[in-house]
Enzyme design. Structure first.
Site, mmCIF file in Angstrom:
data_model
loop_
_atom_site.group_PDB
_atom_site.id
_atom_site.type_symbol
_atom_site.label_atom_id
_atom_site.label_comp_id
_atom_site.label_asym_id
_atom_site.label_seq_id
_atom_site.Cartn_x
_atom_site.Cartn_y
_atom_site.Cartn_z
ATOM 1 N N SER A 160 -68.488 54.101 -57.889
ATOM 2 C CA SER A 160 -68.580 54.470 -56.478
ATOM 3 C C SER A 160 -67.397 55.350 -56.068
ATOM 4 O O SER A 160 -67.216 56.437 -56.600
ATOM 5 C CB SER A 160 -68.682 53.200 -55.633
ATOM 6 O OG SER A 160 -69.085 53.486 -54.318
ATOM 7 N N GLU A 178 -80.688 54.385 -54.701
ATOM 8 C CA GLU A 178 -79.441 54.361 -53.934
ATOM 9 C C GLU A 178 -79.174 55.686 -53.210
ATOM 10 O O GLU A 178 -79.672 56.743 -53.605
ATOM 11 C CB GLU A 178 -78.269 53.998 -54.827
ATOM 12 C CG GLU A 178 -77.921 55.014 -55.906
ATOM 13 C CD GLU A 178 -76.661 54.602 -56.659
ATOM 14 O OE1 GLU A 178 -75.691 54.204 -55.990
ATOM 15 O OE2 GLU A 178 -76.644 54.700 -57.901
ATOM 16 N N HIS A 197 -76.635 49.601 -55.697
ATOM 17 C CA HIS A 197 -75.456 50.420 -55.939
ATOM 18 C C HIS A 197 -74.446 49.637 -56.782
ATOM 19 O O HIS A 197 -74.088 48.506 -56.460
ATOM 20 C CB HIS A 197 -74.855 50.811 -54.583
ATOM 21 C CG HIS A 197 -73.608 51.603 -54.653
ATOM 22 N ND1 HIS A 197 -73.556 52.875 -55.183
ATOM 23 C CD2 HIS A 197 -72.341 51.324 -54.227
ATOM 24 C CE1 HIS A 197 -72.334 53.350 -55.080
ATOM 25 N NE2 HIS A 197 -71.572 52.421 -54.517
#
Length: 348
Positions: free
Chosen positions: A187, A290, A320
Site C-alpha cells: 500500500s 480494490e 486490499h
C-alpha cells in the site's frame, strides 16, 4: 466586488494548472492484464469480518483519537500468530529485524509497511515480514519510518532511504556487506518501495536485486479509473476514502499538497509520475476489486514501456493487502508462493 472574486477564481485556476501539470496516462488503461481464475475462498468471510472490526475500532472517535485507535488495532493484527522468526529491535536506524531460523543474513529484505503513511508499524506487519524471511532466505529489516501527521511525509521517505543505505553495509549482527537485496512494501509502503528504487538509481547507489510491491498506491492524483469505479467493491479502502469521489480532483490535489507538503504530481509522492526506466525486476500483486488496481496497472504498463522488467499478478475479489491475513487466508499463502517463485528466479 464581483470582478475581485472572478480574479481570485482565475488566479486559483491558473495556479492549479501550473502547479499540478498532469501527464495524461489514460492510454495505459487499455492494457489487458489477466486475473487469476477462481473465487474467494470461504476464509475470506472471516477476513471481511476482521475488516469490519477494524472499522468499528474507531467508531465514535474523531481526529487523533480515531487515528490512535486505528494504530492500536493494526498493531494487534499479529497477536496470536505462531511465528517462527526472531524479532529483534533495532534502535538506529529505527526498525525491527525479522530473522527466520537458518536464513542467510547476507541476504536482506527492506520491508516498508503500509497504513496510509499515518498508521502501521513493524509489529502490525509481522505476519508478512515473517513469511518474507522464510521465502527469501533472508534477514528482513522492517523500517519503523516516521508517520504523519506528527512528522512530515518527507521524513518517512528519508527514513526509508537511510535504512536502505545502511542495509547495504550492515546485517543483524553488525557490519557485513549484503549479497542480495530486496525492497518490499504494501500500500503506502509499496509506493515508498517504488519511489525508493528510482532514488537509488538516480543517486548511484547499489541497486536492489529485486522489489515486491503489494497493492501499491503509485499515484496520489487519484486519476486512475478504479479509484472511483471500485469504491463499492473495496471493503477496506472504500468506506475510508470513497467519499473523496464527491470532491473535485483539484481540491484534493491542493489538500494533498497542504498535508504532505509535496505535490501529488511529484514522483516522490507518486512514483508513477517519474522515470521508470532502468529499474530492477519488480513483482506487483493487486486485487481486481480494490481501488488501487489501476494504479498498479498503470505503473506496470509505463515501466514495461520504458524497458523495466515488471510483473503484475492479479487476484480476484481479494481485500486490499490480503497478504497480511496469512495463514488464515489460502489466497495469502498463494501470494507468498508466487513471491517465492519470483525471488527464486532473480539472480544477484
Amino acid at each position: 466586488m464581483l470582478w475581485i472574486l472572478l480574479a481570485i477564481v482565475a488566479l486559483i485556476i491558473v495556479a492549479t494548472l501550473v502547479l499540478f501539470r498532469l501527464e495524461d496516462l489514460s492510454h495505459l488503461d487499455s492494457h489487458d492484464y489477466p486475473v487469476r481464475d477462481g473465487h474467494p475462498s470461504e476464509a475470506n468471510k472471516k477476513v471481511l469480518g476482521r475488516i469490519r472490526e477494524m472499522g468499528e475500532s474507531g467508531r465514535g472517535l474523531r481526529g487523533r483519537a480515531r487515528l490512535m485507535a486505528l494504530r492500536k488495532h493494526m498493531d494487534g493484527l499479529s497477536e496470536g500468530l505462531e511465528l517462527e522468526s526472531e524479532f529483534r529491535h533495532c534502535p538506529e536506524p529505527r526498525g525491527e529485524w525479522v530473522i527466520a531460523p537458518g536464513v542467510d543474513t547476507a541476504r536482506r529484505v527492506l520491508y516498508i509497511h503500509g497504513g496510509a503513511w499515518a498508521a502501521g508499524s513493524p509489529r502490525s506487519h509481522r505476519a508478512i515480514t515473517d513469511r518474507f524471511s522464510h521465502i527469501a532466505n533472508a534477514a528482513v529489516f522492517a523500517v519503523d519510518y516516521r508517520l504523519m501527521p506528527e512528522h512530515r511525509y518527507m521524513d518517512g521517505v528519508r527514513d526509508c532511504r537511510r535504512a536502505y543505505s545502511w542495509l547495504l553495509e550492515n546485517g543483524p549482527d553488525g557490519p557485513e556487506k549484503s549479497e542480495f537485496m530486496v525492497i518490499a512494501g504494501d500500500s503506502a509502503g509499496g509506493s515508498h518501495t517504488l519511489g525508493l528504487l528510482a532514488w537509488i538509481r538516480d543517486n548511484g547507489l547499489k541497486q536492489a536485486d529485486a522489489a515486491v510491491a503489494l497493492s501499491p498506491s503509485t499515484d496520489l492524483t487519484l486519476t486512475a479509473p478504479s479509484n472511483r469505479n471500485n469504491i463499492s467493491t473495496d471493503p477496506l479502502l472504500g468506506p475510508v476514502f470513497g467519499g473523496l469521489a464527491k470532491i473535485p480532483l483539484p481540491v484534493i490535489w491542493w489538500a494533498t499538497w497542504a498535508a504532505f507538503r509535496v505535490s501529488p504530481t511529484s514522483p516522490v509522492a507518486s512514483p508513477l509520475r517519474g522515470d521508470l526506466s532502468h529499474l530492477p525486476p519488480t513483482l506487483i500483486q493487486a486485487s481486481d476489486s480494490e481501488m488501487l488496481l489501476d494504479n498498479a496497472r498503470r505503473y506496470a504498463g509505463k515501466a514495461t514501456a520504458q524497458g523495466s522488467p515488471i510483473q503484475l499478478h492479479t487476484w480476484p475479489g481479494m481485500v486490499h493487502v490480503w497478504q497480511i491475513f496469512t495463514p488464515l487466508l489460502p489466497e495469502a499463502e498463494d501470494a507468498f508462493d508466487d513471491i517465492g517463485t519470483f525471488l527464486a528466479g532473480v539472480k544477484p
